[in-house]
Design a protein around this motif. Structure first.
Motif, PDB file in Angstrom:
ATOM      1  N   UNK A   2      29.168   5.562  18.463  1.00  0.00           N
ATOM      2  CA  UNK A   2      29.006   4.335  18.207  1.00  0.00           C
ATOM      3  C   UNK A   2      30.546   3.709  18.702  1.00  0.00           C
ATOM      4  N   UNK A   3      30.716   2.207  18.633  1.00  0.00           N
ATOM      5  CA  UNK A   3      31.758   1.527  19.150  1.00  0.00           C
ATOM      6  C   UNK A   3      32.295   0.680  17.967  1.00  0.00           C
ATOM      7  N   UNK A   4      33.393   0.777  17.715  1.00  0.00           N
ATOM      8  CA  UNK A   4      34.049   0.120  16.621  1.00  0.00           C
ATOM      9  C   UNK A   4      35.102  -0.959  16.923  1.00  0.00           C
ATOM     10  N   UNK A   5      34.950  -2.081  16.616  1.00  0.00           N
ATOM     11  CA  UNK A   5      35.850  -3.126  17.248  1.00  0.00           C
ATOM     12  C   UNK A   5      36.900  -3.505  16.044  1.00  0.00           C
ATOM     13  N   UNK A   6      38.026  -3.179  16.401  1.00  0.00           N
ATOM     14  CA  UNK A   6      39.327  -3.297  15.638  1.00  0.00           C
ATOM     15  C   UNK A   6      40.194  -4.359  16.101  1.00  0.00           C
ATOM     16  N   UNK A   7      40.156  -5.064  16.995  1.00  0.00           N
ATOM     17  CA  UNK A   7      40.619  -6.198  17.524  1.00  0.00           C
ATOM     18  C   UNK A   7      41.260  -7.094  16.358  1.00  0.00           C
ATOM     19  N   UNK A   8      42.365  -7.594  16.825  1.00  0.00           N
ATOM     20  CA  UNK A   8      42.703  -8.727  15.653  1.00  0.00           C
ATOM     21  C   UNK A   8      41.915 -10.000  15.689  1.00  0.00           C
ATOM     22  N   UNK A   9      41.283 -10.185  16.391  1.00  0.00           N
ATOM     23  CA  UNK A   9      40.093 -11.454  16.635  1.00  0.00           C
ATOM     24  C   UNK A   9      38.865 -11.020  15.879  1.00  0.00           C
ATOM     25  N   UNK A  10      38.683  -9.828  15.426  1.00  0.00           N
ATOM     26  CA  UNK A  10      37.608  -9.369  14.704  1.00  0.00           C
ATOM     27  C   UNK A  10      37.776  -9.359  13.302  1.00  0.00           C
ATOM     28  N   UNK A  15      36.775  -3.424   7.837  1.00  0.00           N
ATOM     29  CA  UNK A  15      37.214  -3.026   9.070  1.00  0.00           C
ATOM     30  C   UNK A  15      38.382  -3.125   9.514  1.00  0.00           C
ATOM     31  N   UNK A  16      39.481  -2.125   8.961  1.00  0.00           N
ATOM     32  CA  UNK A  16      40.863  -2.579   9.128  1.00  0.00           C
ATOM     33  C   UNK A  16      41.634  -1.752   9.963  1.00  0.00           C
ATOM     34  N   UNK A  30      45.641   6.917  15.113  1.00  0.00           N
ATOM     35  CA  UNK A  30      45.033   5.662  14.792  1.00  0.00           C
ATOM     36  C   UNK A  30      44.885   5.805  13.239  1.00  0.00           C
ATOM     37  N   UNK A  31      45.400   4.992  12.490  1.00  0.00           N
ATOM     38  CA  UNK A  31      44.999   5.046  10.946  1.00  0.00           C
ATOM     39  C   UNK A  31      44.141   3.605  10.766  1.00  0.00           C
ATOM     40  N   UNK A  71      40.066   5.507   3.713  1.00  0.00           N
ATOM     41  CA  UNK A  71      41.116   5.415   4.670  1.00  0.00           C
ATOM     42  C   UNK A  71      40.945   6.548   5.522  1.00  0.00           C
ATOM     43  N   UNK A  72      41.299   6.574   6.864  1.00  0.00           N
ATOM     44  CA  UNK A  72      41.248   7.774   7.681  1.00  0.00           C
ATOM     45  C   UNK A  72      42.188   7.707   8.663  1.00  0.00           C
ATOM     46  N   UNK A  73      42.623   9.053   9.300  1.00  0.00           N
ATOM     47  CA  UNK A  73      43.572   8.993  10.823  1.00  0.00           C
ATOM     48  C   UNK A  73      42.845   9.853  11.620  1.00  0.00           C
TER      49      UNK A  73
END
Length: 148
Positions: A2-10, A15-16, A30-31, A71-73
């Motif tokens: 899968x692809x997860x979008x964590x950009x500030x624009x999304x 999804x933080x 990455x956390x 939460x994950x790391x």
């Protein structure tokens, strides 16, 4: 995978991205919160110092935390950004005169010709089309293509 979008624009509260830091060249810790991240997934983050320049990272290991729930790391592989900088330029459409600011990565040692080549590659990713020395925005490019 899968692809997860964590950009500030999304801006998606479920999804933080909490933190993305460099551990070694090309290795990131990455956390985040939410998203159901698994090894092999791709995380799309934002390059530090940029507004919207994507930083794709491939997840190696994930550890889910008990508290706070969800939460994950993770450790992830990505591009080595040592010696690179974010540059901001702008481009205007020679058809409709629309102007757009954009960002791209360049090495600190790049000369103007190398930086220009990287800028042209980036505007191509954003949907702009070169026409000789001129450029067409995505809307005018689409209109020009449909006329032919």
């Amino acid at each position: 995978m899968a692809e997860h979008d964590f950009r500030r624009t999304a801006l998606n509260p479920s999804h933080t991205l909490i933190e993305c830091r460099t551990v070694a060249p090309g290795l990131y810790q990455v956390t985040g919160q939410g998203g159901g991240i698994q090894p092999g997934d791709t995380l799309i983050c934002t390059v530090k110092g940029s507004r919207d320049l994507p930083l794709p990272l491939v997840v190696g290991k994930v550890r889910y935390l008990i508290n706070p729930a969800g939460q994950w790391t993770a450790t992830a592989q990505g591009p080595n950004l040592n010696g690179q900088m974010v540059l901001g330029w702008s481009i205007h459409c020679d058809e409709c005169k629309r102007e757009q600011a954009f960002e791209f990565l360049a090495e600190e040692k790049d000369n103007l010709q190398q930086r220009t080549a990287k800028a042209v590659q980036r505007i191509g990713q954003l949907g702009w089309t070169p026409r000789g020395e001129e450029h067409l925005c995505p809307a005018c490019s689409k209109a020009a293509t449909s006329e032919q």
